[in-house]
Design a protein around this motif. Structure first.
Motif, PDB file in Angstrom:
ATOM      1  N   GLY A  90     -43.124 -30.249  16.046  1.00 41.88           N
ATOM      2  CA  GLY A  90     -41.944 -29.896  16.738  1.00 41.88           C
ATOM      3  C   GLY A  90     -40.033 -30.223  16.335  1.00 41.88           C
ATOM      4  O   GLY A  90     -39.748 -29.989  17.089  1.00 41.88           O
ATOM      5  N   ALA A 140     -39.526 -29.111  13.252  1.00 38.66           N
ATOM      6  CA  ALA A 140     -38.947 -27.670  13.637  1.00 38.66           C
ATOM      7  C   ALA A 140     -37.971 -27.867  13.867  1.00 38.66           C
ATOM      8  O   ALA A 140     -37.017 -26.948  13.319  1.00 38.66           O
ATOM      9  N   MET A 141     -37.349 -27.782  14.946  1.00 37.30           N
ATOM     10  CA  MET A 141     -35.847 -27.607  15.774  1.00 37.30           C
ATOM     11  C   MET A 141     -34.521 -27.956  14.563  1.00 37.30           C
ATOM     12  O   MET A 141     -33.992 -27.275  14.900  1.00 37.30           O
ATOM     13  N   ARG A 174     -35.214 -25.445  12.101  1.00 39.07           N
ATOM     14  CA  ARG A 174     -34.144 -23.779  12.791  1.00 39.07           C
ATOM     15  C   ARG A 174     -32.910 -24.140  12.459  1.00 39.07           C
ATOM     16  O   ARG A 174     -32.106 -23.431  12.437  1.00 39.07           O
ATOM     17  N   ALA A 175     -32.269 -25.634  13.209  1.00 38.15           N
ATOM     18  CA  ALA A 175     -30.946 -25.487  13.345  1.00 38.15           C
ATOM     19  C   ALA A 175     -30.169 -24.989  11.786  1.00 38.15           C
ATOM     20  O   ALA A 175     -28.970 -24.513  11.872  1.00 38.15           O
ATOM     21  N   HIS A 192     -29.963 -21.759  10.629  1.00 33.55           N
ATOM     22  CA  HIS A 192     -29.376 -21.033  11.374  1.00 33.55           C
ATOM     23  C   HIS A 192     -27.785 -21.596  10.661  1.00 33.55           C
ATOM     24  O   HIS A 192     -27.127 -20.249  10.833  1.00 33.55           O
ATOM     25  N   VAL A 202     -47.755 -24.006  12.998  1.00 38.82           N
ATOM     26  CA  VAL A 202     -47.975 -25.803  13.646  1.00 38.82           C
ATOM     27  C   VAL A 202     -47.080 -25.377  14.808  1.00 38.82           C
ATOM     28  O   VAL A 202     -47.134 -25.863  15.606  1.00 38.82           O
ATOM     29  N   ALA A 203     -45.631 -25.837  14.354  1.00 38.01           N
ATOM     30  CA  ALA A 203     -44.066 -25.647  15.238  1.00 38.01           C
ATOM     31  C   ALA A 203     -43.289 -24.898  15.082  1.00 38.01           C
ATOM     32  O   ALA A 203     -43.048 -25.325  13.534  1.00 38.01           O
ATOM     33  N   ASP A 204     -43.245 -23.193  15.079  1.00 40.41           N
ATOM     34  CA  ASP A 204     -42.447 -22.890  14.593  1.00 40.41           C
ATOM     35  C   ASP A 204     -40.816 -23.707  13.859  1.00 40.41           C
ATOM     36  O   ASP A 204     -40.395 -23.689  15.019  1.00 40.41           O
ATOM     37  N   LEU A 250     -33.329 -36.976  19.701  1.00 40.62           N
ATOM     38  CA  LEU A 250     -32.977 -36.390  18.851  1.00 40.62           C
ATOM     39  C   LEU A 250     -32.149 -35.505  19.514  1.00 40.62           C
ATOM     40  O   LEU A 250     -30.869 -35.118  19.143  1.00 40.62           O
ATOM     41  N   LEU A 286     -27.657 -31.736  14.633  1.00 37.71           N
ATOM     42  CA  LEU A 286     -29.237 -31.595  14.847  1.00 37.71           C
ATOM     43  C   LEU A 286     -29.308 -30.907  12.994  1.00 37.71           C
ATOM     44  O   LEU A 286     -30.511 -31.017  12.897  1.00 37.71           O
TER      45      LEU A 286
END
Lengths: 129, 396
Positions: B155, B158-159, B162-163, B166, B209-211, B258, B264
């Motif tokens: 997770g 994963a964050m 995603r960052a 983006h 598992v964790a998008d 984090l 990030l």
């Protein structure tokens, strides 16, 4: 009944109490003894803003044992309006509706059960505004 | 404030007084018939035999959590005992997933200082004995302000993914390319947990598992041990066996959570440690011929290759897609298969990275041998980037 470990964190978990550095204004959440920015040891206690936006997030599909019954759930890094950042679940929403930049509000919720006695542990989660 | 980088002594010590003269590791994987101590002793015996030394003066053992995984702490003493090395000093070193790198660095200091002549640096983890692995690994994050809220290690990364997607338009396919490449390399490594290759489609369709991270973006749960022998350069020359020089040893810390980091999409502990290592060795990122980096998740390899200075910030994804990090690419990354395919027995990983550098630099990497391997870099990381060790090794 609550455990000492849990009791110590109540001002942060229930009331979002943070330490604001009197020298440089940096907000530390949870409070610290030394400001990470200017090394000052002088703080005042402040309450964090309850509103902010999502900086990034994930949807946990495979969780640790303790949270395995709650999947899928969203966990996000949130920047509050006062600049402080924290990690929290985003709840009461369709997990597919969450996006970077989404505005959220922190609310009081049960987070988990502690230890083999299952002591209820509370704190903040975010909901979409 | 202490500044290791500016200390003339640190520069002198890192200038090449220390050599790695022998290596040994177990196969990584699900080693049901071997205990924590069996695994370590097997790796350590191989390293001692491989180096040709007749004794060791002391030893360091990197392990993240003997306590949570198998209920055994005091791991330094256990291993000295079962290696038949009592009464030499034996210390367990812990820095979460960077425990191996930290153990190597401790051994490096002991030799560089002249305090000991021959030191063993090892790492070991036994993760398949039934512990809640997700829970145990999560102790490397902030227990009260991250893990309390239900975050996991997939997770956290994963964050970051995603960052990064983006901010830099990194694609889901580019993440998958890391796994495909590392599985391909792992298929050429006899010690790898996974010798099987993975296709882009398999990675893209594996279980979420964790998008946005899927099962094949994650390093596996593994058992394994690794060990190397360090000594002075002078002593190494007398042994008349292949050895490599430790050209730089650097370490840095980041915030435990984090969410406390300004960026990030970058790992500051990596860029800070890299700057120190490059300054110590007086080389530039583009001088490095190959690197073993901490690909605990595919996104980690992309971010780390940027923060080491191999690629411009935001270009890590496109670089792997274009094959720049493949075995025959501009800078091969994770020729061993990385944590993704070789396996990630947490405490052993940092030492196994050093071993891959040694094998490449001495021309013993078999089917995955790269051409002109003169300078190799090993980057080991703890937690979501709260600690990082970097070592640069040079062929002699």
């Amino acid at each position: 009944m609550i455990s000492p470990k849990y009791h110590r964190e109540i001002p942060q978990r229930y009331r979002l109490e943070a330490g604001k550095c009197k020298q440089c204004g940096t907000i530390s959440f949870p409070p610290r003894l030394i400001c990470p920015k200017c090394k000052s040891k002088n703080f005042e206690t402040v309450q964090l803003s309850r509103e902010g936006k999502i900086l990034t997030f994930t949807i946990i599909r495979v969780g640790p044992d303790k949270f395995s019954k709650e999947t899928p759930y969203v966990v996000a890094i949130i920047e509050l309006n006062d600049g402080a950042r924290l990690t929290a679940q985003v709840t009461d929403c369709d997990v597919n509706k969450v996006e970077i930049g989404t505005k959220v509000k922190l609310v009081f919720r049960k987070i988990q059960d502690e230890g083999k006695w299952g002591l209820h542990c509370y704190g903040y989660k975010a909901i979409l505004i | 404030m202490l500044n290791e980088m500016n200390s003339p002594k640190a520069n002198r010590l890192a200038g090449g007084d220390v050599a790695v003269i022998g290596v040994g590791m177990t196969k990584f994987g699900e080693l049901w018939n071997k205990s924590l101590r069996d695994i370590f002793v097997e790796a350590a015996m191989k390293a001692i035999e491989n180096s040709g030394v007749d004794h060791i003066d002391s030893m360091y053992v990197g392990t993240m959590s003997g306590g949570l995984f198998v209920g055994q702490e005091h791991v330094g003493a256990v291993m000295a005992d079962y290696l038949g090395s009592v009464p030499i000093p034996a210390t367990r070193v812990e820095s979460a997933c960077a425990s191996g790198g930290a153990a190597f660095r401790s051994a490096f200091f002991e030799v560089a200082s002249g305090y000991s002549e021959i030191v063993l640096a090892g790492g070991v983890e036994k993760m398949t004995d039934g512990a809640d692995v997700t829970d145990a690994l999560a102790t490397a994050a902030d227990q009260e302000y991250e893990v309390y809220h239900g975050i996991t290690f997939p997770g956290l990364y994963a964050m970051m993914a995603r960052a990064h997607m983006h901010q830099y338009k990194t694609t889901r396919e580019q993440l998958a390319h890391v796994a495909v490449k590392n599985h391909k390399n792992g298929s050429l490594n006899p010690n790898a947990q996974f010798r099987s290759q993975a296709t882009l489609e398999q990675v893209m369709n594996s279980t979420m598992v964790a998008d946005p991270l899927r099962l094949l973006d994650c390093s596996p749960v593994s058992d394994g041990g690794a060990a190397v022998i360090l000594c002075s350069l002078e002593y190494a020359k007398k042994l008349k066996r292949p050895f490599v020089k430790v050209k730089a040893s650097a370490q840095a810390s980041g915030t435990i959570a984090l969410h406390s980091r300004e960026s990030l999409t970058s790992l500051d502990c990596v860029s800070v440690a890299a700057k120190k290592a490059f300054k110590q060795s007086n080389i530039k990122p583009y001088d490095i011929n190959f690197a073993e980096v901490h690909d605990c998740f595919t996104i980690a390899e992309i971010i780390v290759t940027e923060d080491l200075g191999f690629f411009e910030k935001g270009k890590g994804g496109i670089s792997v897609e274009q094959g720049l990090t493949s075995l025959n690419g501009k800078i091969p990354i994770n020729t061993s298969g990385g944590l993704k395919a070789k396996g990630h027995p947490v405490g052993a990983t940092g030492i196994a990275q050093i071993i891959e550098c040694y094998e490449q630099l001495t021309g013993n990497a078999g089917e995955r041998q790269i051409k002109n391997a003169k300078l190799g870099l090993a980057q080991n990381m703890g937690g979501s980037g709260a600690s990082c060790t970097i070592h640069i090794l040079e062929a002699i």
